[in-house]
Design a protein around this motif. Structure first.
Motif, mmCIF file in Angstrom:
data_model
loop_
_atom_site.group_PDB
_atom_site.id
_atom_site.type_symbol
_atom_site.label_atom_id
_atom_site.label_comp_id
_atom_site.label_asym_id
_atom_site.label_seq_id
_atom_site.Cartn_x
_atom_site.Cartn_y
_atom_site.Cartn_z
ATOM 1 N N MET A 1 22.854 -14.669 -27.439
ATOM 2 C CA MET A 1 23.222 -13.814 -28.564
ATOM 3 C C MET A 1 22.404 -12.529 -28.586
ATOM 4 S SD MET A 1 23.945 -16.618 -31.463
ATOM 5 C CE MET A 1 25.150 -17.891 -31.193
ATOM 6 N N THR A 2 21.131 -12.640 -28.260
ATOM 7 C CA THR A 2 20.292 -11.448 -28.181
ATOM 8 C C THR A 2 20.807 -10.523 -27.077
ATOM 9 O OG1 THR A 2 18.402 -12.772 -28.899
ATOM 10 C CG2 THR A 2 17.908 -10.642 -27.942
ATOM 11 N N SER A 3 21.203 -11.114 -25.956
ATOM 12 C CA SER A 3 21.760 -10.324 -24.846
ATOM 13 C C SER A 3 23.043 -9.619 -25.268
ATOM 14 C CB SER A 3 22.042 -11.218 -23.635
ATOM 15 O OG SER A 3 20.857 -11.800 -23.176
ATOM 16 N N LEU A 4 23.891 -10.305 -26.030
ATOM 17 C CA LEU A 4 25.148 -9.706 -26.492
ATOM 18 C C LEU A 4 24.892 -8.478 -27.359
ATOM 19 C CD1 LEU A 4 27.243 -12.903 -27.313
ATOM 20 C CD2 LEU A 4 27.670 -11.266 -25.477
ATOM 21 N N VAL A 5 23.908 -8.591 -28.246
ATOM 22 C CA VAL A 5 23.567 -7.455 -29.104
ATOM 23 C C VAL A 5 23.067 -6.290 -28.247
ATOM 24 C CG1 VAL A 5 21.998 -6.657 -30.927
ATOM 25 C CG2 VAL A 5 23.107 -8.869 -31.136
ATOM 26 N N SER A 6 22.261 -6.607 -27.228
ATOM 27 C CA SER A 6 21.738 -5.568 -26.333
ATOM 28 C C SER A 6 22.853 -4.947 -25.499
ATOM 29 C CB SER A 6 20.687 -6.155 -25.388
ATOM 30 O OG SER A 6 19.647 -6.733 -26.114
ATOM 31 N N LEU A 7 23.757 -5.777 -24.983
ATOM 32 C CA LEU A 7 24.872 -5.275 -24.162
ATOM 33 C C LEU A 7 25.778 -4.347 -24.951
ATOM 34 C CD1 LEU A 7 25.883 -8.515 -22.215
ATOM 35 C CD2 LEU A 7 24.864 -6.465 -21.229
ATOM 36 N N GLN A 8 25.923 -4.655 -26.222
ATOM 37 C CA GLN A 8 26.811 -3.865 -27.071
ATOM 38 C C GLN A 8 26.365 -2.412 -27.166
ATOM 39 O OE1 GLN A 8 27.249 -5.635 -30.924
ATOM 40 N NE2 GLN A 8 29.432 -5.210 -30.980
ATOM 41 N N ALA A 9 25.070 -2.188 -27.017
ATOM 42 C CA ALA A 9 24.548 -0.825 -27.078
ATOM 43 C C ALA A 9 24.889 -0.030 -25.816
ATOM 44 C CB ALA A 9 23.039 -0.861 -27.280
ATOM 45 N N GLU A 10 25.170 -0.738 -24.703
ATOM 46 C CA GLU A 10 25.381 -0.059 -23.426
ATOM 47 C C GLU A 10 26.825 -0.080 -22.918
ATOM 48 O OE1 GLU A 10 22.528 -0.889 -20.305
ATOM 49 O OE2 GLU A 10 21.247 -1.850 -21.789
ATOM 50 N N TYR A 11 27.581 -1.126 -23.263
ATOM 51 C CA TYR A 11 28.898 -1.312 -22.664
ATOM 52 C C TYR A 11 30.002 -1.358 -23.709
ATOM 53 C CZ TYR A 11 25.959 -2.742 -18.746
ATOM 54 O OH TYR A 11 25.015 -2.774 -17.753
ATOM 55 N N GLU A 12 31.224 -1.095 -23.244
ATOM 56 C CA GLU A 12 32.394 -1.192 -24.126
ATOM 57 C C GLU A 12 32.626 -2.654 -24.503
ATOM 58 O OE1 GLU A 12 34.208 1.194 -25.445
ATOM 59 O OE2 GLU A 12 33.203 2.821 -24.388
ATOM 60 N N THR A 13 33.029 -2.881 -25.727
ATOM 61 C CA THR A 13 33.224 -4.242 -26.246
ATOM 62 C C THR A 13 34.242 -5.026 -25.420
ATOM 63 O OG1 THR A 13 32.687 -3.449 -28.463
ATOM 64 C CG2 THR A 13 33.808 -5.565 -28.316
ATOM 65 N N ILE A 14 35.331 -4.390 -24.996
ATOM 66 C CA ILE A 14 36.360 -5.089 -24.226
ATOM 67 C C ILE A 14 35.797 -5.632 -22.915
ATOM 68 C CG2 ILE A 14 37.258 -2.966 -23.155
ATOM 69 C CD1 ILE A 14 39.347 -6.040 -24.170
ATOM 70 N N ASN A 15 34.901 -4.882 -22.284
ATOM 71 C CA ASN A 15 34.300 -5.327 -21.030
ATOM 72 C C ASN A 15 33.367 -6.512 -21.253
ATOM 73 O OD1 ASN A 15 35.629 -3.286 -19.583
ATOM 74 N ND2 ASN A 15 34.031 -1.817 -20.095
ATOM 75 N N ILE B 1 31.835 -14.588 -29.056
ATOM 76 C CA ILE B 1 32.694 -13.461 -29.442
ATOM 77 C C ILE B 1 32.482 -13.086 -30.909
ATOM 78 C CG2 ILE B 1 35.099 -12.733 -29.777
ATOM 79 C CD1 ILE B 1 35.708 -14.251 -27.111
ATOM 80 N N VAL B 2 32.364 -14.097 -31.778
ATOM 81 C CA VAL B 2 32.094 -13.816 -33.201
ATOM 82 C C VAL B 2 30.754 -13.100 -33.337
ATOM 83 C CG1 VAL B 2 31.539 -14.898 -35.423
ATOM 84 C CG2 VAL B 2 33.550 -15.643 -34.158
ATOM 85 N N PHE B 3 29.745 -13.590 -32.597
ATOM 86 C CA PHE B 3 28.430 -12.962 -32.690
ATOM 87 C C PHE B 3 28.446 -11.541 -32.126
ATOM 88 C CE2 PHE B 3 23.922 -12.237 -32.040
ATOM 89 C CZ PHE B 3 23.397 -12.775 -33.196
ATOM 90 N N LEU B 4 29.276 -11.300 -31.134
ATOM 91 C CA LEU B 4 29.400 -9.955 -30.569
ATOM 92 C C LEU B 4 29.840 -8.962 -31.647
ATOM 93 C CD1 LEU B 4 29.430 -8.119 -28.009
ATOM 94 C CD2 LEU B 4 31.831 -8.758 -27.739
ATOM 95 N N PHE B 5 30.803 -9.391 -32.474
ATOM 96 C CA PHE B 5 31.334 -8.503 -33.505
ATOM 97 C C PHE B 5 30.510 -8.511 -34.794
ATOM 98 C CE2 PHE B 5 35.129 -9.036 -30.859
ATOM 99 C CZ PHE B 5 35.513 -7.721 -30.727
#
Length: 193
Positions: A120-134, A54-58
């Motif tokens: 962590m790489t996946s999280l950075v990639s997901l952030q470009a496509e999906y809403e953070t809450i999801n 979660i920290v890395f997501l933000f």
């Protein structure tokens, strides 16, 4: 906030994270770490991995930029860690040495096994496509599943037996090696652009 919740996004992000975390495939590593250290604190490992994710997501991109590391370099470094873990599994050797390990709950279990460079790489990639809450909901669901697998590792070990564990360990070692090579190949070319 509830308008942003999309179950399709949660499901897709959750499945991507499930595949990258690969906690089922990590069962042989978990059992091996448990043998080396005597015990694994399932709750602690799960909570720490969840917090790291979660920290890395933000803050992931900002942290990497702050220390001058791009996501591709981070992923290549993570591929080396996965590579060496895979070698341990396949060859039955021990590269990770700790004179008196008390627990493997944080290193190498929570990081880099569960919340590693691939995740962590996946999280950075997901952030470009999906809403953070999801993505957060997907992380929480995965962490609950991780906790259940960690908690049940002794039962899984008894069910598989030592021969079964050795076979599964070698098979998943090869799979982990393939993931490491793929992660390396996908990111190394971007370092020279």
């Amino acid at each position: 906030m509830f308008k942003l919740i999309d179950f399709r996004e949660i499901f897709t992000a959750g499945m991507i994270l499930f595949a990258v975390i690969d906690i089922v495939g990590s069962i042989p590593i978990i059992i091996d770490l448990k043998r080396k250290t005597g015990h694994i604190e399932s709750k602690k490992a799960s909570i720490v991995a969840g917090i790291i994710m979660i920290v890395f997501l933000f803050l992931g991109k900002e942290i990497l930029n702050l220390i001058g590391i791009d996501v591709n370099s981070f992923a290549v470094a993570g591929s080396f860690i996965l590579f060496f873990l895979a070698l341990e599994m396949i060859l039955g050797i021990s590269l990770y040495k700790d004179d008196q390990p008390e627990t493997a709950s944080i290193v190498p279990l929570a990081f880099p096994l569960i919340a590693g460079a691939g995740t962590m790489t996946s999280l950075v990639s997901l952030q470009a496509e999906y809403e953070t809450i999801n993505i957060i909901v997907a992380i929480v669901i995965n962490i609950i599943f991780v906790y259940l697998v960690l908690r049940s590792s002794t039962k899984i070990e008894k069910f598989l037996g030592s021969q079964g564990i050795n076979v599964v360990r070698k098979v998943f070692g090869v799979i982990l090696l393939a993931i490491a090579v793929k992660l390396f190949a996908a990111n190394i070319q971007n370092l020279f652009i």
